[in-house]
Structures are given as structure tokens and as C-alpha cells.
Write an enzyme that holds these catalytic residues in place. Structure first.
Site, mmCIF file in Angstrom:
data_model
loop_
_atom_site.group_PDB
_atom_site.id
_atom_site.type_symbol
_atom_site.label_atom_id
_atom_site.label_comp_id
_atom_site.label_asym_id
_atom_site.label_seq_id
_atom_site.Cartn_x
_atom_site.Cartn_y
_atom_site.Cartn_z
ATOM 1 C CB THR A 37 -0.959 0.070 1.249
ATOM 2 O OG1 THR A 37 -1.661 -1.312 1.381
ATOM 3 C CG2 THR A 37 -2.014 1.207 1.151
ATOM 4 C CG LEU A 107 -10.210 -2.119 0.579
ATOM 5 C CD1 LEU A 107 -10.300 -1.120 -0.408
ATOM 6 C CD2 LEU A 107 -8.829 -2.772 0.514
ATOM 7 C CB SER A 108 -7.532 -0.841 6.586
ATOM 8 O OG SER A 108 -7.927 -2.118 7.322
#
Length: 225
Positions: A37, A107-108
Site C-alpha cells: 500500500t 479495506l482499511s
């Protein structure tokens, strides 16, 4: 996630005086840490802003490239669940995360633009770091807007994280011991993080213009023109 009922329900479970066993929070999901990410915070000279987080989920994603574009495909659905299967992270299946038509992968990521009552951008912030993203984006906002830290300190301040499963509060090695002691007084089980907790990128409006910080935990530096 954005309903007032859901927010009120979460708020009612939070106490300033103590933490609780896992069962108290009635968990219905588990999000594994991801590893591919990146986050970018941008403000233009006219005051317009972009907060963008991109991910392929795990390192090298699905390990499959498009034969046409060469783009590496993500494996984002590994954050979800299949009935009767425990995923590679050891997480049991959760009905909330079953793969179904019309659903998105769990998702975070939370790229954030904070806007004042005057409609002007006050802060652009986001992070990379799996399940730690939400916690540490929130911490950077709290440090700057509530505690009054400048953007560099808000990004560099030692951090903590608890994702409920396991019910352990991880703290960075250089965190103030008074913070750890206060957590333990509230019945948190704490442990020192083996590495840094997330990587935050932030830009904040100041009296003289803009101030930016790129998290040194991963060797970042801000750039301006």
C-alpha cells in the site's frame, strides 16, 4: 459504516476508564495486515486537494500481471471470507465478509480531507500499513487538530494500535511510558511493536500557507513547488 446508528453503537462501547474483553465488542470481522500500500497527499496552489491511497494488498498482489499492460493485479479479495474456509492469516470465516454480488473487498484505507466550516481545506492525510491505517490516520488528525501539534510532530509522534483480534495494544518502542502505564491501568495488554506502526503522509494549512510531513518511518520526505 457511515450510518449514525453504527457510529452511535461504536461510541457507546468506548470508555475512558477501561477496555473490555473481545466478546464485549461483538466482533464480526477480521482484517489481515496488508503489505503493498502507498498513500499520497497533495494540495495545489489554488487550495484544491487530493488524498489518494493505492494498494495491491499483499506483496506482489495476486502475483499475476496483465500480458497487455504489465500491471500487477491485486489480491484484495483475500481480505474477505469463504464459508467453511480459514484464510491464510488464520482468520475464521465471517458472514459480514463473504464474497457476494455487489460487495466490495474489505479495506482499511481511509484517505481523508478535513474541511473547515468556511469550506476551506484544513488537512489532507492518509496512511499505508494494513489494519493500522485507520488508527494512525485518526491519531495524526487528533495530534494536529486536538492537541495542536505541528504537522511534523503529528506524523512523527509515537503511535499505538489495537485491532481487537488479538486483543493486544501494540505500542512503538519510543512511546512515553506514561501512556503505556495509563493503558495498562485501563486493563490493556500492551506489547512493543517489532517494527514501526503504519506510515502517514499529511499536509496542514497554517497561518502562512501549508506545511507538509512525510513519515520518516519509511524514509519519506515532502516536496513542494
Amino acid at each position: 459504516m457511515t450510518s449514525e446508528f453504527f457510529a452511535a453503537q461504536l461510541r457507546s462501547q468506548i470508555s475512558d476508564h477501561t477496555t473490555h474483553p473481545i466478546s464485549y465488542y461483538k466482533p464480526e470481522f477480521y482484517t489481515p495486515d496488508d503489505g503493498g500500500t502507498a498513500h499520497l497527499s497533495v494540495v495545489a496552489e489554488d487550495g484544491s486537494a487530493v488524498s489518494a491511497t493505492s494498494t495491491i494488498n499483499l506483496y506482489f498482489g495476486s502475483k499475476v500481471c496483465s500480458p497487455v499492460s504489465g500491471i500487477l493485479f491485486n489480491n484484495e479479495w483475500t481480505t474477505s471470507a469463504l464459508p467453511a474456509f480459514t484464510n491464510e492469516f488464520g482468520a475464521p470465516p465471517s458472514p459480514a465478509n463473504f464474497i457476494q454480488p455487489g460487495k466490495q473487498p474489505l479495506l482499511s484505507m481511509c484517505p481523508t480531507i478535513m474541511v473547515g466550516q468556511d469550506g476551506q481545506v484544513r488537512m489532507v492525510v492518509g496512511a499505508a500499513g494494513g489494519t493500522q491505517i485507520t488508527t494512525d490516520t485518526a491519531l495524526a488528525i487528533i495530534y494536529n487538530l486536538w492537541f495542536g501539534y505541528d504537522v511534523k510532530r503529528a506524523v512523527e509522534e509515537p503511535r499505538l494500535h489495537n485491532k481487537l483480534l488479538p486483543n493486544v495494544t501494540t505500542v512503538e518502542r519510543n512511546i512515553d511510558q506514561a501512556v503505556t502505564a495509563a493503558l495498562e491501568t485501563r486493563h490493556h495488554h500492551t506489547q512493543i511493536a517489532s517494527t514501526f506502526i503504519a506510515v502517514v503522509q499529511a499536509i496542514v494549512r497554517t497561518a502562512g500557507g501549508w506545511a507538509a510531513a512525510s513519515d520518516s518511518r519509511k524514509g519519506g520526505e515532502p516536496a513542494g513547488y
